[in-house]
Scaffold this active site. Structure first.
Site: not given
Length: 596
Positions: A40, A43, A62, A65, A89, A100, A114, A189, A390, A403, A406, A427, A529-530, A569
């Site tokens: 043990c 780690c 981590c 290594c 980001h 991991h 995503h 957020n 949104h 936004e 646009r 929106r 969105h909000h 908003r």
């Protein structure tokens, strides 16, 4: 113990399947795999496991290594990966254990939003279930009975922009701070926000010759919120907005580029040079400042209860450490900066049934725990039924498209190749218009001049959500749109730009015509969105109870609160809200502590 070089080489070979033997044939989790290299302590500090919820020692092992995140990102580049899982980001020092996992299946944290199909060793499927705050009652009561493990002046719950701003502000006003974040990464957020930060009468507007007034920002915000906003909070937001820009700038933020977001009557949306994403930049600046101030930032640490004395004064919080269990922090003030609940669709649908089943632009931790914690402490709420979708979320890859695309000149067209709305309306109206189109989605269409005007667009191209055509005809064919219709739509729009008047949908700003090839399109549709509603606060960010009195020692800021945005908003007002009211909450809490 292996030397760092030998350990790195051995692990890399093992993970690549080059070391023979059944020991490496089918390990279930990383802990199984690492047992082959020691016990043990390979780690952990000892067999007892983690000593803190940040997994400080474990993550150091981590990197000893495998190298740092930058090292891993460099390896991704050498492999020519389309999207690097080690470069994103996300802000702060990203822990390896965010993805991991040691004693459970590893999951790519990115997949919470995503779908990049990363080839992750010992991987499982991303899944997040909402856990009520009142589970394990016996363990909670035992921890409370044991007394405080730590003591501080101010506890801040949540590490988004509001929490980080509050941490810096509280420190600047003489308070000692512990900041708690239930996720394995900081930023909330805020790190996802892209468009800009609204502010009026700023130094940067003056340099560009933009004439704006605090009163105009107030009017725009009230109108956008259908005039159910708290006028006192809106006034506070607008009057302090320029100072908030200066405050960020003093810490190294670049807020010099200015554009316009939906519902604004003038250009007041501040962002980094070239139109780069504002949220991750602001969050990183605030995070750096909070770390520099000495704030004790603890990840994987969920607050499940606000503790009070017999008189109703806040005395601290009960924390659920993911690895260290329940414990109490004693404090004189608590700031709730826990954000909204957009990622909890059951809760969203409870307040607005029309949004049932909608995707969300939010980070995975936006589930509403903080609201439950404050309600249990007697807090009052307002405007919870107002939840914003949104209008431009990309179903390809789960990416919110700012936004500002646009605002800088893109148009919205439907599958028939026609415009159908003023692109920079509020929106709620834009979302409703998109949902009425064939397929309940639409396409952002723009040219190379728009692309060059906004750095953020390069991210969308990198992520593979943008379709490109050398001509309008080619773009239409790729998007399965009628070629003559799209050509006519763009020609008509360009005509409006030349005359300065959109006679079709009354779009108020027409920044550029779309004549510079190549041309681009992104499919978009509304996503939650909000949450405009939340805890009821006064202008000092003090939380109110149901009797209309303040809860002594309890403060709140950001999306966790209600009243600033009313029913809807405006784009660019979220960053302004979290920075301004985060600053106010930090200062108010520090002053409250001094007065006790």
């Amino acid at each position: 113990m292996f030397s760092a070089t030998l350990k790195r080489t051995s692990l890399a070979l093992a993970l690549s399947g080059f070391i023979a033997g059944s020991a490496y044939a089918a390990p279930e989790v990383l802990a199984d795999f690492h047992q082959e290299m020691g016990d043990c302590s390979t780690c952990h500090v000892s067999k007892k496991g983690p000593t803190d919820d940040n997994l400080t020692h474990e993550n150091q092992q981590c990197t000893s290594c495998h190298g740092t995140m930058d090292d891993m990102a460099a390896q991704d580049a050498e492999k020519k990966l389309k999207v690097s899982p080690h470069k994103s980001h996300l802000i702060g020092e990203i822990a390896c254990t965010s993805c991991h996992k040691g004693h459970e299946k590893s999951v790519a944290y990115c997949d919470a939003c995503h779908s990049f199909d990363f080839d992750l060793p010992f991987a499982g499927k991303w899944e997040r279930k909402f856990v009520p705050i009142d589970v394990n009652k016996d363990a909670q009561e035992k921890a409370i009975a044991a007394g405080p493990r730590d003591t501080t002046d101010v506890v801040i719950v949540g590490s988004g922009g509001a929490g980080l701003a509050a941490a810096v502000s509280a420190h600047n006003n003489g308070a000692k701070v512990i900041l708690l974040e239930k996720e394995p990464v900081a930023g909330g957020n805020t790190k996802l926000a892209a468009g800009g930060m609204n502010a009026a009468e700023t130094q940067f507007q003056a340099k560009l010759g933009i004439k704006d007034k605090v009163s105009t920002m107030i009017d725009d915000t009230m109108k956008g919120g259908r005039n159910i906003n708290d006028p006192a909070l809106v006034k506070e937001l607008a009057q302090n907005s320029s100072d908030s820009i200066d405050w960020l700038t003093s810490m190294g933020a670049d807020m010099s580029d200015i554009g316009r977001m939906g519902g604004a009557s003038v250009n007041r949306s501040h962002r980094p040079t070239g139109g780069a994403g504002v949220g991750a930049h602001v969050a990183q600046v605030l995070y750096n400042a909070a770390v520099k101030s000495g704030a004790d930032i603890r990840l994987n640490s969920r607050v499940v209860r606000i503790l009070e004395d017999a008189a109703g004064n806040v005395t601290g919080v009960l924390v659920e450490g993911k690895y260290t269990g329940y414990y109490v922090i004693k404090s004189k003030a608590v700031i709730m900066a826990t954000g909204g609940f957009g990622k909890n669709n059951d809760r969203v649908a409870k307040y607005d049934p029309a949004l049932k089943g909608f995707a969300a632009t939010n980070h995975p931790g936006a589930t509403g725990d903080g609201l439950d914690v404050a309600l249990a402490a007697g807090a009052d709420t307002r405007d919870l039924k107002y939840i914003q979708a949104h209008p431009t979320w990309s179903p390809v890859g789960g990416v919110m498209v700012t936004e500002a695309v646009r605002g800088n000149g893109a148009i919205l067209v439907n599958r028939e190749g026609k415009r159908f709305v003023n692109e920079i309306t509020t929106r709620d109206k834009a979302s409703a218009a998109i949902l009425k189109q064939t397929g309940a989605s639409a396409f952002l269409v723009f040219d190379d001049s728009v692309r060059k005007s906004l750095k953020k667009i390069e991210n969308y191209i990198h992520l593979g959500i943008v379709t490109e055509g050398k001509t309008v005809k080619e773009l239409a064919e790729k998007m399965n749109m009628p070629v003559p219709a799209l050509e006519k739509t763009i020609a008509s729009y360009n005509g409006f730009v030349k005359t300065g008047k959109d006679t079709e949908f009354a779009r108020p700003n027409l920044p550029r015509d779309l004549v510079s090839a190549p041309y681009y399109a992104i499919e978009v549709k509304p996503a939650v969105h909000h949450s405009m509603g939340g805890l009821k606060i006064d202008t000092k960010a003090e939380v109110m109870n149901k009797k209309g009195s303040t809860i002594k020692g309890l403060f709140a800021a950001g999306e966790a609160t209600g009243g600033v945005h009313g029913a809807n908003r405006l784009g660019g007002n979220a960053i302004s809200d979290i920075v301004t009211f985060g600053r106010i909450a930090g200062k108010s809490a520090a002053e409250f502590v001094k007065a006790k």
